[in-house]
Enzyme design. Structure first.
Site, mmCIF file in Angstrom:
data_model
loop_
_atom_site.group_PDB
_atom_site.id
_atom_site.type_symbol
_atom_site.label_atom_id
_atom_site.label_comp_id
_atom_site.label_asym_id
_atom_site.label_seq_id
_atom_site.Cartn_x
_atom_site.Cartn_y
_atom_site.Cartn_z
ATOM 1 N N SER A 117 0.741 -1.208 -0.011
ATOM 2 C CA SER A 117 0.002 -0.066 0.037
ATOM 3 C C SER A 117 0.864 1.231 -0.120
ATOM 4 O O SER A 117 1.841 1.286 0.603
ATOM 5 C CB SER A 117 -0.893 0.086 1.343
ATOM 6 N N LYS A 249 -8.876 -0.018 -8.662
ATOM 7 C CA LYS A 249 -9.652 -0.674 -7.404
ATOM 8 C C LYS A 249 -10.608 0.346 -7.001
ATOM 9 O O LYS A 249 -10.438 1.600 -6.526
ATOM 10 C CB LYS A 249 -8.416 -1.003 -6.307
HETATM 11 C C1 FNR Z 1 -7.565 -1.392 3.899
HETATM 12 N N1 FNR Z 1 -7.884 -1.098 2.483
HETATM 13 C C2 FNR Z 1 -6.875 -0.573 1.735
HETATM 14 N N2 FNR Z 1 -7.088 -0.552 0.299
HETATM 15 C C3 FNR Z 1 -6.148 0.134 -0.082
HETATM 16 O O1 FNR Z 1 -6.274 0.156 -1.467
HETATM 17 N N3 FNR Z 1 -5.117 0.687 0.483
HETATM 18 C C4 FNR Z 1 -5.049 0.756 1.594
HETATM 19 O O2 FNR Z 1 -4.070 1.359 2.184
HETATM 20 C C5 FNR Z 1 -5.933 0.141 2.553
HETATM 21 N N4 FNR Z 1 -5.746 0.037 3.857
HETATM 22 C C6 FNR Z 1 -6.840 -0.714 4.558
HETATM 23 C C7 FNR Z 1 -6.423 -0.908 5.960
HETATM 24 C C8 FNR Z 1 -7.244 -1.811 6.670
HETATM 25 C C9 FNR Z 1 -7.232 -1.791 8.174
HETATM 26 C C10 FNR Z 1 -8.340 -2.434 5.924
HETATM 27 C C11 FNR Z 1 -9.173 -3.456 6.811
HETATM 28 C C12 FNR Z 1 -8.489 -2.325 4.641
HETATM 29 C C13 FNR Z 1 -8.973 -2.056 1.715
HETATM 30 C C14 FNR Z 1 -8.232 -3.534 1.364
HETATM 31 O O3 FNR Z 1 -7.549 -3.669 0.603
HETATM 32 C C15 FNR Z 1 -9.644 -4.394 0.989
HETATM 33 O O4 FNR Z 1 -10.212 -3.637 -0.190
HETATM 34 C C16 FNR Z 1 -10.661 -4.769 1.964
HETATM 35 O O5 FNR Z 1 -9.820 -4.890 3.336
HETATM 36 C C17 FNR Z 1 -11.344 -6.035 1.601
HETATM 37 O O6 FNR Z 1 -12.161 -6.374 2.250
HETATM 38 P P1 FNR Z 1 -11.950 -7.625 3.735
HETATM 39 O O7 FNR Z 1 -11.380 -8.747 3.150
HETATM 40 O O8 FNR Z 1 -11.389 -6.834 4.889
HETATM 41 O O9 FNR Z 1 -13.563 -7.537 3.888
#
Ligand code: FNR
Length: 381
Positions: A117, A249
């Site tokens: 990320s 995304k």
């Molecule tokens: C994320 N997600 C996320 N997405 C992204 O593109 N960059 C990021 O830095 C983050 N950071 C992030 C932190 C935390 C704590 C969570 C829970 C989620 C979203 C992540 O990529 C993804 O889309 C979701 O977590 C998918 O859903 P589930 O599997 O957690 O239900």
């Protein structure tokens, strides 16, 4: 499966997602736990992501010789041996002191794609070093300073990342009630900005180095991190920075999926950010169905949000996803047992998926199709 049962010792972490989440809740402080577990507003979107999986039922086929199975996939001309990827998650140091480095160790051990990320605690260079030759993609949050965005893409390319994921749904943070109550935003304490602090263009925008004046660096980060002004036209600039495949995304509307194709993007990730951004959105599985009905086969379609078990992976792939990503499950594994916890979560998910394939009469991912599922009409009940 035998490996799972006969490892000879009791699992270090719970196998059931519900228990995993509960144990993480017991062990983490309130702030970090809710930052990971929470969703936007009433958390309806987060819950709908799960409920959508329940609407679909698997209809297994019999007598199809499933003794040998292949769960590898092909994306952008490369074979990956898992259809499940590690979703990009920022600021993993809130779950484990070595955060992304520890998760990357797990990904490298399993040789499964890891998406670093922009909000990584550790720079994309450091994470790349840990990943070594294991597959790696880079997730970009496009800065409001486009030169910084370009610099990040160039750094990713120079460090062996194989694809760029541009996340579109988080130019501003969602309304996350628990985090607001807890006044918890790790970035404001300087966590999760390491990747920015090592960016030469970002550094050139500061009067004093972040080492000398960390507060000014955090302040500038808050101004530059998101870009709510971004438009489809700006994608051309990002496209010109790299030859790597670019995936968008956060796509939920099928018209946006069509635009992604029109604007020369190489793939999309159908996602509502795990229900963390807009309260009351369409579930990603419903969005996937609608998008696949128009675009299946025209560009790779990945999905995430709410995948918790092997049967969820099976359903998403049968509806038409080319691969899926998991988020929170591996963060809990990380919080509870570091690298080993992440390895265990992913191995369990893969074993469960492989078994679901076998017991449903399918031996390769290319065989999965919507006719292997039925969608329940919930209004009947
Ligand atoms: C994320 N997600 C996320 N997405 C992204 O593109 N960059 C990021 O830095 C983050 N950071 C992030 C932190 C935390 C704590 C969570 C829970 C989620 C979203 C992540 O990529 C993804 O889309 C979701 O977590 C998918 O859903 P589930 O599997 O957690 O239900």
């Amino acid at each position: 499966q035998l490996q799972v049962y006969s490892a000879g010792k009791k699992s270090e972490i719970p196998v059931r997602f519900e228990d995993l989440e509960k144990l993480a809740h017991d062990q983490l402080e309130e702030g970090p736990f809710y930052y990971i577990a929470g969703g936007a507003g009433s958390e309806r979107s987060m819950n709908e992501n799960r409920l959508a999986f329940d609407k679909w039922k698997i209809v297994p086929r019999m007598l199809r010789n499933v003794a040998e199975r292949d769960i590898s996939i092909n994306l952008f001309g490369k074979t990956y041996h898992s259809p499940i990827l590690f979703a990009p998650i920022g600021v993993q140091s809130i779950a484990h002191p070595e955060g992304e480095l520890e998760a990357a160790r797990a990904a490298a051990e399993l040789n499964i794609p890891y998406i670093t990320s922009t909000a990584s605690t550790y720079s994309l260079e450091k994470v790349s070093t840990v990943l070594g030759n294991s597959p790696k993609w880079y997730q970009l949050y496009c800065s409001s300073d486009m030169e910084i965005a370009a610099s990040m893409i160039k750094r990713a390319e120079a460090n062996g990342y194989e694809a760029i994921v541009i996340t579109l749904d988080t130019s501003i943070m969602g309304w996350r009630e628990k985090d607001i109550e807890n006044a918890y935003l790790p970035f404001l304490q300087g966590q999760g900005i390491g990747n920015y602090l090592e960016d030469p263009v970002f550094r050139s925008r500061l009067n004093k180095s972040p080492e000398e004046d960390p507060q000014s660096a955090i302040l500038l980060w808050t101004r530059l991190f998101g870009n709510p002004a971004l438009t489809w036209e700006d994608l051309a600039f990002l496209r010109n920075q790299t030859k790597l495949p670019i995936l968008l995304k956060g796509i939920l509307h099928k018209d946006d999926a069509m635009l992604a194709l029109e604007y020369g993007m190489d793939g999309i990730i159908v996602s509502n950010h795990g229900g963390r951004q807009v309260d009351g959105t369409i579930s990603t599985l419903d969005a996937l169905e609608s998008i696949c009905s128009e675009l299946k086969g025209k560009l790779p379609i990945l999905m995430d949000s709410g995948i918790r078990r092997g049967s969820d992976v099976y359903k998403a792939l049968a509806i038409g996803a080319d691969a899926v990503l998991i988020g929170r499950p591996y963060m809990y594994g990380l919080a509870l047992a570091g690298k080993n916890g992440v390895v265990q979560v992913m191995k369990n998910m893969l074993a469960d998926f492989d078994l679901t394939m076998a017991l449903s009469g399918q031996k390769s991912i290319s065989e999965l199709k919507p006719s292997l599922l039925v969608k329940e009409n919930l209004s009947k009940h």
